[in-house]
Design a protein around this motif. Structure first.
Motif, PDB file in Angstrom:
ATOM      1  N   VAL A  39       0.856  -1.189   0.000  1.00 49.43           N
ATOM      2  CA  VAL A  39       0.000   0.000   0.000  1.00 49.43           C
ATOM      3  C   VAL A  39       0.897   1.246   0.000  1.00 49.43           C
ATOM      4  O   VAL A  39       0.762   2.149   0.823  1.00 49.43           O
ATOM      5  CB  VAL A  39      -1.016   0.001   1.170  1.00 49.43           C
ATOM      6  CG1 VAL A  39      -2.080   1.069   0.957  1.00 49.43           C
ATOM      7  CG2 VAL A  39      -1.666  -1.350   1.366  1.00 49.43           C
ATOM      8  N   PHE A  40       1.835   1.252  -0.926  1.00 51.26           N
ATOM      9  CA  PHE A  40       2.789   2.340  -1.114  1.00 51.26           C
ATOM     10  C   PHE A  40       2.519   3.009  -2.453  1.00 51.26           C
ATOM     11  O   PHE A  40       2.153   2.344  -3.417  1.00 51.26           O
ATOM     12  CB  PHE A  40       4.227   1.811  -1.180  1.00 51.26           C
ATOM     13  CG  PHE A  40       4.908   1.573   0.127  1.00 51.26           C
ATOM     14  CD1 PHE A  40       4.223   1.523   1.327  1.00 51.26           C
ATOM     15  CD2 PHE A  40       6.271   1.365   0.151  1.00 51.26           C
ATOM     16  CE1 PHE A  40       4.882   1.288   2.517  1.00 51.26           C
ATOM     17  CE2 PHE A  40       6.935   1.137   1.344  1.00 51.26           C
ATOM     18  CZ  PHE A  40       6.240   1.097   2.522  1.00 51.26           C
ATOM     19  N   SER A  41       2.779   4.303  -2.523  1.00 48.69           N
ATOM     20  CA  SER A  41       2.798   4.978  -3.815  1.00 48.69           C
ATOM     21  C   SER A  41       4.074   4.532  -4.532  1.00 48.69           C
ATOM     22  O   SER A  41       5.042   4.095  -3.884  1.00 48.69           O
ATOM     23  CB  SER A  41       2.817   6.490  -3.622  1.00 48.69           C
ATOM     24  OG  SER A  41       4.043   6.882  -3.035  1.00 48.69           O
ATOM     25  N   PRO A  42       4.112   4.643  -5.863  1.00 50.91           N
ATOM     26  CA  PRO A  42       5.342   4.277  -6.580  1.00 50.91           C
ATOM     27  C   PRO A  42       6.567   5.052  -6.078  1.00 50.91           C
ATOM     28  O   PRO A  42       7.651   4.475  -5.950  1.00 50.91           O
ATOM     29  CB  PRO A  42       5.021   4.616  -8.041  1.00 50.91           C
ATOM     30  CG  PRO A  42       3.531   4.468  -8.123  1.00 50.91           C
ATOM     31  CD  PRO A  42       3.016   4.959  -6.785  1.00 50.91           C
ATOM     32  N   SER A  43       6.406   6.344  -5.771  1.00 55.72           N
ATOM     33  CA  SER A  43       7.564   7.121  -5.314  1.00 55.72           C
ATOM     34  C   SER A  43       8.027   6.661  -3.929  1.00 55.72           C
ATOM     35  O   SER A  43       9.229   6.603  -3.665  1.00 55.72           O
ATOM     36  CB  SER A  43       7.257   8.616  -5.317  1.00 55.72           C
ATOM     37  OG  SER A  43       6.205   8.913  -4.431  1.00 55.72           O
ATOM     38  N   ARG A  44       7.092   6.345  -3.055  1.00 51.89           N
ATOM     39  CA  ARG A  44       7.466   5.860  -1.722  1.00 51.89           C
ATOM     40  C   ARG A  44       8.191   4.520  -1.820  1.00 51.89           C
ATOM     41  O   ARG A  44       9.175   4.277  -1.131  1.00 51.89           O
ATOM     42  CB  ARG A  44       6.239   5.748  -0.830  1.00 51.89           C
ATOM     43  CG  ARG A  44       6.580   5.319   0.585  1.00 51.89           C
ATOM     44  CD  ARG A  44       5.377   5.340   1.491  1.00 51.89           C
ATOM     45  NE  ARG A  44       5.740   4.877   2.824  1.00 51.89           N
ATOM     46  CZ  ARG A  44       4.894   4.464   3.719  1.00 51.89           C
ATOM     47  NH1 ARG A  44       3.594   4.455   3.456  1.00 51.89           N
ATOM     48  NH2 ARG A  44       5.292   4.059   4.903  1.00 51.89           N
ATOM     49  N   LEU A  45       7.684   3.628  -2.702  1.00 48.82           N
ATOM     50  CA  LEU A  45       8.353   2.343  -2.878  1.00 48.82           C
ATOM     51  C   LEU A  45       9.744   2.544  -3.445  1.00 48.82           C
ATOM     52  O   LEU A  45      10.700   1.911  -2.993  1.00 48.82           O
ATOM     53  CB  LEU A  45       7.542   1.413  -3.777  1.00 48.82           C
ATOM     54  CG  LEU A  45       8.235   0.065  -4.035  1.00 48.82           C
ATOM     55  CD1 LEU A  45       8.391  -0.735  -2.743  1.00 48.82           C
ATOM     56  CD2 LEU A  45       7.486  -0.733  -5.074  1.00 48.82           C
ATOM     57  N   SER A  46       9.872   3.423  -4.430  1.00 52.17           N
ATOM     58  CA  SER A  46      11.182   3.681  -5.029  1.00 52.17           C
ATOM     59  C   SER A  46      12.173   4.149  -3.968  1.00 52.17           C
ATOM     60  O   SER A  46      13.324   3.691  -3.927  1.00 52.17           O
ATOM     61  CB  SER A  46      11.049   4.723  -6.136  1.00 52.17           C
ATOM     62  OG  SER A  46      12.285   4.906  -6.774  1.00 52.17           O
ATOM     63  N   TYR A  47      11.733   5.044  -3.095  1.00 52.24           N
ATOM     64  CA  TYR A  47      12.590   5.505  -2.003  1.00 52.24           C
ATOM     65  C   TYR A  47      12.975   4.337  -1.091  1.00 52.24           C
ATOM     66  O   TYR A  47      14.156   4.164  -0.755  1.00 52.24           O
ATOM     67  CB  TYR A  47      11.878   6.598  -1.195  1.00 52.24           C
ATOM     68  CG  TYR A  47      12.647   6.981   0.038  1.00 52.24           C
ATOM     69  CD1 TYR A  47      13.704   7.880  -0.040  1.00 52.24           C
ATOM     70  CD2 TYR A  47      12.345   6.413   1.274  1.00 52.24           C
ATOM     71  CE1 TYR A  47      14.434   8.216   1.092  1.00 52.24           C
ATOM     72  CE2 TYR A  47      13.073   6.740   2.406  1.00 52.24           C
ATOM     73  CZ  TYR A  47      14.109   7.641   2.313  1.00 52.24           C
ATOM     74  OH  TYR A  47      14.839   7.961   3.437  1.00 52.24           O
ATOM     75  N   GLN A  48      11.993   3.525  -0.684  1.00 53.28           N
ATOM     76  CA  GLN A  48      12.245   2.407   0.234  1.00 53.28           C
ATOM     77  C   GLN A  48      13.200   1.394  -0.387  1.00 53.28           C
ATOM     78  O   GLN A  48      14.109   0.899   0.284  1.00 53.28           O
ATOM     79  CB  GLN A  48      10.926   1.720   0.612  1.00 53.28           C
ATOM     80  CG  GLN A  48      11.066   0.684   1.706  1.00 53.28           C
ATOM     81  CD  GLN A  48      11.448   1.295   3.037  1.00 53.28           C
ATOM     82  OE1 GLN A  48      10.920   2.333   3.420  1.00 53.28           O
ATOM     83  NE2 GLN A  48      12.361   0.671   3.736  1.00 53.28           N
ATOM     84  N   ILE A  49      12.998   1.089  -1.649  1.00 50.63           N
ATOM     85  CA  ILE A  49      13.895   0.152  -2.328  1.00 50.63           C
ATOM     86  C   ILE A  49      15.300   0.746  -2.413  1.00 50.63           C
ATOM     87  O   ILE A  49      16.294   0.037  -2.237  1.00 50.63           O
ATOM     88  CB  ILE A  49      13.347  -0.232  -3.726  1.00 50.63           C
ATOM     89  CG1 ILE A  49      12.045  -1.035  -3.582  1.00 50.63           C
ATOM     90  CG2 ILE A  49      14.382  -1.014  -4.539  1.00 50.63           C
ATOM     91  CD1 ILE A  49      12.157  -2.342  -2.824  1.00 50.63           C
ATOM     92  N   GLY A  50      15.396   2.044  -2.634  1.00 52.34           N
ATOM     93  CA  GLY A  50      16.703   2.708  -2.649  1.00 52.34           C
ATOM     94  C   GLY A  50      17.432   2.550  -1.326  1.00 52.34           C
ATOM     95  O   GLY A  50      18.641   2.292  -1.291  1.00 52.34           O
ATOM     96  N   VAL A  51      16.708   2.696  -0.219  1.00 56.45           N
ATOM     97  CA  VAL A  51      17.295   2.506   1.112  1.00 56.45           C
ATOM     98  C   VAL A  51      17.844   1.084   1.237  1.00 56.45           C
ATOM     99  O   VAL A  51      18.977   0.874   1.689  1.00 56.45           O
ATOM    100  CB  VAL A  51      16.244   2.787   2.220  1.00 56.45           C
ATOM    101  CG1 VAL A  51      16.725   2.306   3.583  1.00 56.45           C
ATOM    102  CG2 VAL A  51      15.890   4.268   2.262  1.00 56.45           C
ATOM    103  N   LEU A  52      17.043   0.121   0.817  1.00 53.26           N
ATOM    104  CA  LEU A  52      17.450  -1.288   0.942  1.00 53.26           C
ATOM    105  C   LEU A  52      18.570  -1.643  -0.037  1.00 53.26           C
ATOM    106  O   LEU A  52      19.418  -2.481   0.274  1.00 53.26           O
ATOM    107  CB  LEU A  52      16.245  -2.200   0.754  1.00 53.26           C
ATOM    108  CG  LEU A  52      15.156  -2.033   1.819  1.00 53.26           C
ATOM    109  CD1 LEU A  52      13.944  -2.889   1.491  1.00 53.26           C
ATOM    110  CD2 LEU A  52      15.682  -2.360   3.208  1.00 53.26           C
ATOM    111  N   GLU A  53      18.589  -0.995  -1.198  1.00 51.87           N
ATOM    112  CA  GLU A  53      19.690  -1.205  -2.147  1.00 51.87           C
ATOM    113  C   GLU A  53      21.010  -0.730  -1.549  1.00 51.87           C
ATOM    114  O   GLU A  53      22.034  -1.416  -1.676  1.00 51.87           O
ATOM    115  CB  GLU A  53      19.432  -0.438  -3.448  1.00 51.87           C
ATOM    116  CG  GLU A  53      18.511  -1.130  -4.410  1.00 51.87           C
ATOM    117  CD  GLU A  53      18.313  -0.334  -5.682  1.00 51.87           C
ATOM    118  OE1 GLU A  53      18.397  -0.946  -6.755  1.00 51.87           O
ATOM    119  OE2 GLU A  53      18.064   0.895  -5.606  1.00 51.87           O
TER     120      GLU A  53
END
Length: 148
Positions: free
Chosen positions: A66-80
């Motif tokens: 239940v994330f917006s695409p931009s929020r997911l992109s940020y979260q994935i960036g953190v995990l990357e």
């Protein structure tokens, strides 16, 4: 002997639900942070660990979190940056992107899972009695259906 049972008032139930889920989420978040992981980090790791090939399309992952695409992109960036997840082109559709759990991410998830399971057991599951789990599942499925 206590007084007669008083029927639950719907708005009081809503307030109790709202406050209790917020407190539960905050407590689980605090316990995960003791291990260097946020609740959102853990949710991403959990979903990817259970997916075929430990990867999901970004759109599906955003929908499930239940994330917006931009929020997911940020979260994935953190995990990357931590080396736990990587983005890659979808083999079936070169235009699409997937998030994939790395070996390090899988190790981290496996290390976190037992402590998280104990926390969920002590903070949530341990409070359920009798047929509470079945009744709660029924209510949550009804709510999920209303939101879909």
């Amino acid at each position: 002997m206590t007084g007669p049972e008083v029927a639950a008032r719907p708005w009081d139930v809503w307030q109790l639900f709202f406050e209790t889920t917020a407190r539960l989420t905050n407590e689980i978040e605090a316990r995960l942070k003791e291990h260097g992981c946020s609740l959102m980090d853990y949710q991403v790791l959990l979903l990817l660990s259970g997916a075929a090939g430990h990867r999901l399309r970004m759109g599906e992952l955003a929908q499930r979190l239940v994330f917006s695409p931009s929020r997911l992109s940020y979260q994935i960036g953190v995990l990357e940056r931590r080396g736990w997840v990587r983005r890659r082109r979808c083999p079936e559709d070169a235009r699409g992107l997937e998030a994939e759990l790395t070996e390090e991410g899988l190790r981290v998830f496996r290390r976190l899972r037992p402590a998280h399971a104990r926390d969920v057991e002590s903070l949530f599951l341990g409070a359920l009695e009798g047929d509470d789990a079945e009744r709660l599942r029924t209510v949550m499925e009804r709510l999920a259906h209303n939101l879909s």
